[in-house]
Design a protein around this motif. Structure first.
Motif, mmCIF file in Angstrom:
data_model
loop_
_atom_site.group_PDB
_atom_site.id
_atom_site.type_symbol
_atom_site.label_atom_id
_atom_site.label_comp_id
_atom_site.label_asym_id
_atom_site.label_seq_id
_atom_site.Cartn_x
_atom_site.Cartn_y
_atom_site.Cartn_z
ATOM 1 N N ALA A 142 94.335 68.424 72.553
ATOM 2 C CA ALA A 142 93.694 68.746 71.274
ATOM 3 C C ALA A 142 92.925 70.064 71.364
ATOM 4 N N ALA A 143 92.265 70.299 72.490
ATOM 5 C CA ALA A 143 91.513 71.547 72.668
ATOM 6 C C ALA A 143 92.437 72.763 72.647
ATOM 7 N N ILE A 144 93.583 72.653 73.323
ATOM 8 C CA ILE A 144 94.527 73.763 73.346
ATOM 9 C C ILE A 144 95.152 73.979 71.974
ATOM 10 N N ILE A 145 95.445 72.898 71.267
ATOM 11 C CA ILE A 145 95.982 73.011 69.902
ATOM 12 C C ILE A 145 95.000 73.774 69.017
ATOM 13 N N LEU A 146 93.721 73.415 69.100
ATOM 14 C CA LEU A 146 92.693 74.122 68.326
ATOM 15 C C LEU A 146 92.635 75.592 68.723
ATOM 16 N N HIS A 147 92.622 75.855 70.023
ATOM 17 C CA HIS A 147 92.546 77.229 70.535
ATOM 18 C C HIS A 147 93.701 78.088 70.014
ATOM 19 N N LEU A 148 94.917 77.595 70.137
ATOM 20 C CA LEU A 148 96.080 78.408 69.790
ATOM 21 C C LEU A 148 96.323 78.504 68.284
ATOM 22 N N LEU A 149 96.050 77.437 67.546
ATOM 23 C CA LEU A 149 96.327 77.463 66.104
ATOM 24 C C LEU A 149 95.201 78.093 65.300
ATOM 25 N N ARG A 208 104.458 81.131 77.563
ATOM 26 C CA ARG A 208 105.147 82.304 77.020
ATOM 27 C C ARG A 208 105.671 82.046 75.609
ATOM 28 N N GLY A 209 105.275 80.919 75.023
ATOM 29 C CA GLY A 209 105.758 80.570 73.689
ATOM 30 C C GLY A 209 104.943 81.226 72.593
ATOM 31 N N GLY A 210 105.272 80.876 71.358
ATOM 32 C CA GLY A 210 104.581 81.422 70.192
ATOM 33 C C GLY A 210 103.441 80.533 69.739
ATOM 34 N N ASN A 211 102.878 80.883 68.587
ATOM 35 C CA ASN A 211 101.723 80.155 68.065
ATOM 36 C C ASN A 211 102.050 79.355 66.811
ATOM 37 N N GLU A 260 105.893 74.954 68.155
ATOM 38 C CA GLU A 260 105.941 75.424 69.541
ATOM 39 C C GLU A 260 104.742 74.921 70.343
ATOM 40 N N VAL A 261 103.570 74.976 69.728
ATOM 41 C CA VAL A 261 102.348 74.547 70.425
ATOM 42 C C VAL A 261 102.394 73.054 70.722
ATOM 43 N N LEU A 262 102.809 72.251 69.739
ATOM 44 C CA LEU A 262 102.886 70.807 69.958
ATOM 45 C C LEU A 262 103.935 70.459 71.010
ATOM 46 N N THR A 263 105.045 71.154 71.000
ATOM 47 C CA THR A 263 106.113 70.868 71.968
ATOM 48 C C THR A 263 105.649 71.159 73.387
ATOM 49 N N TYR A 264 104.939 72.254 73.577
ATOM 50 C CA TYR A 264 104.548 72.657 74.932
ATOM 51 C C TYR A 264 103.294 71.927 75.410
ATOM 52 N N PHE A 265 102.320 71.739 74.522
ATOM 53 C CA PHE A 265 101.017 71.225 74.951
ATOM 54 C C PHE A 265 100.666 69.856 74.355
ATOM 55 N N GLY A 266 101.473 69.340 73.482
ATOM 56 C CA GLY A 266 101.114 68.107 72.791
ATOM 57 C C GLY A 266 101.377 66.856 73.607
ATOM 58 N N GLY A 267 100.971 65.738 73.037
ATOM 59 C CA GLY A 267 101.327 64.425 73.565
ATOM 60 C C GLY A 267 102.238 63.748 72.567
ATOM 61 N N PHE A 268 102.985 62.760 73.026
ATOM 62 C CA PHE A 268 103.884 62.066 72.107
ATOM 63 C C PHE A 268 103.104 61.383 70.983
#
Length: 345
Positions: free
Chosen positions: A179-186, A221-224, A228-236
Motif C-alpha cells: 500500500a505504501a508503494i502504491i501511494l508513493h508511485l501513484l 523499471r515499469g511505468g506508473n 503496472e504498479v499493482l502487477t509489480y507491487f500489489g497483493g492478490f
C-alpha cells in the motif's frame, strides 16, 4: 484489460433530496454530515427514499512474498491463522459485523495455505502468495487480470443476492508495504512519508522496512499506471479488491471504504475509472502513516477518526450505524407539516 461502465453520479434528484432534508423538523443543516450522506446515498440510488439492503463486508486474504524479506515483525503464517480466526468468529470484524447485522464473507485471494473445503472460506486463490517484488514482479499480467475479474465476479454474485451496500476488509502480512508503494508511485509522494509501522514496528524496524522498499523500488523499471504498479507491487487481495470496487460502482452500490490497504486499492481503481469515487463513503481515518495522504489525494473526508489501524474492514463496520442513521432520518423523521411544528420564517 477489463472495462467498467461506471456512470457519473446521477444528481437529478439532488435538489428534491435537499428540499426533503430541509423540511425535516430541525434547523437547517443541523445534522451536518448525516445530511450530506443522506443526499449522497439518495443520488446513488436515484430515489428520495433510499434503503440499505443486505450490507456485506468482504474480507480478502492473501500472502505477500516480500513478507519473507523482513518488512513485517509477524511471520507469514499469521495470514492463514487470522483467516481461521475469522471463520471461528473470534476477530474484531466478526464482533462488529455481528453487532450491526452485517454479513461477512471471507475470501482466499492467494493465501499460502490450503483451507478445508468445509471451512466456509470462499476459494478464489490465484496462487500461494505473490513473489517478492524485491527481486521480480509480484504477479504476472495474467494473474493480475484474473484477480481483477474474480473480485468483480464475487461482487456481482453478492449484488444478485440483493445487497446494495458493500464494504471491504483485508488480511495479508506485509500488505502495508504494498500500500505504501502504491501511494508513493501513484501520487508521487516521497516514500518516507508513505511507509508506516504496519503491524507494530519500532523505530529500527520501521527504518529497515523503508530501506527494503527503497531497494525494491530502485530495481523497478515499469511505468506508473495503476495496472503496472499493482502487477509489480500489489497483493492478490489488493488487486481483487480494486476489481471488486470497480464492479460495485458499475452496479451502483454504496461502497464503504475502510483504511490504508483498502484505500490503496481504491486509489489504484480511481486511476482506472475516476467515476468510482462517486459511489464511495469513506468510513474512517486510519492511524497508519500515509492514510491521510491517500485521503487528501482522493479529496475524501472520512466519517470517523478513532485512532484505529486494525484493517479487516473494522472501520467500515463501526461506521455503518452512522450510514444507517443518515438513511433513517431521511425516511422516518417528520417534516414540519407532518408534525404540526412551525417552520422558521
Amino acid at each position: 484489460m477489463i472495462q467498467y461502465n461506471i456512470s457519473a453520479l446521477n444528481t437529478e434528484k439532488a435538489e428534491a433530496l435537499q428540499h426533503k432534508i430541509d423540511l425535516k423538523t430541525k434547523p437547517l443543516g443541523s445534522l451536518g454530515k448525516l445530511e450530506e450522506m443522506a443526499k449522497h446515498i439518495g443520488c446513488i440510488q436515484n430515489t428520495l427514499s433510499p434503503a440499505l439492503k443486505k450490507p456485506v463486508i468482504m474480507v480478502f486474504a492473501a500472502d505477500h512474498g516480500i513478507a519473507l524479506d523482513g518488512v513485517s515483525p509477524y511471520p507469514q503464517e499469521v495470514t492463514w491463522q487470522m483467516v481461521a480466526n475469522f471463520m471461528n468468529g473470534g476477530a474484531a470484524i466478526n464482533v462488529f459485523a455481528k453487532q450491526h447485522d452485517i454479513d461477512i464473507r471471507i475470501i482466499d485471494a492467494g493465501v499460502n495455505y490450503d483451507f478445508d473445503k468445509s471451512s466456509g472460506v470462499l476459494n478464489a486463490k490465484i496462487a500461494y502468495g505473490t513473489k517478492s517484488y524485491l527481486n521480480e514482479s509480484a504477479m504476472s499480467s495474467e494473474e493480475f487480470e484474473k484477480a481483477m475479474k474474480r473480485g468483480g465476479d464475487l461482487v456481482e454474485r453478492i449484488h444478485s443476492e440483493g445487497s446494495n451496500i458493500i464494504g471491504f476488509g483485508e488480511m495479508g502480512i506485509a500488505n502495508t508495504s504494498s500500500a505504501a508503494i502504491i501511494l508513493h508511485l501513484l501520487s508521487n509522494i516521497e516514500l518516507s512519508a508513505c511507509v508506516g509501522r504496519g503491524t507494530g514496528w519500532d523505530d529500527e524496524g520501521l527504518q529497515r522496512k523503508y530501506e527494503i522498499l527503497g531497494r525494491a523500488l530502485s530495481k523497478y523499471r515499469g511505468g506508473n499506471t495503476a495496472e503496472e504498479v499493482l502487477t509489480y507491487f500489489g497483493g492478490f487481495e489488493i488487486v481483487m479488491i480494486a476489481g471488486a470496487m470497480l464492479k460495485a460502482a458499475e452496479l451502483k452500490m454504496c461502497i464503504m471504504v475502510d483504511g490504508f490497504i483498502i484505500t490503496s486499492a481504491l486509489l489504484a481503481a480511481s486511476k482506472m475509472n475516476p467515476n468510482i469515487l462517486d459511489y464511495c463513503i469513506f468510513t474512517h481515518k486510519s492511524q497508519e502513516k500515509g492514510h491521510q495522504l491517500m485521503l487528501d489525494q482522493l479529496k475524501a473526508k472520512p466519517l470517523l477518526d478513532m485512532g484505529m489501524r486494525l484493517g479487516e474492514g473494522t472501520g467500515a463496520a463501526v461506521a455503518f450505524p452512522l450510514i444507517q442513521s443518515a438513511v433513517n432520518f431521511l425516511n422516518e423523521m417528520a417534516s414540519f407539516d407532518e408534525a404540526g411544528v412551525s417552520n422558521a420564517e
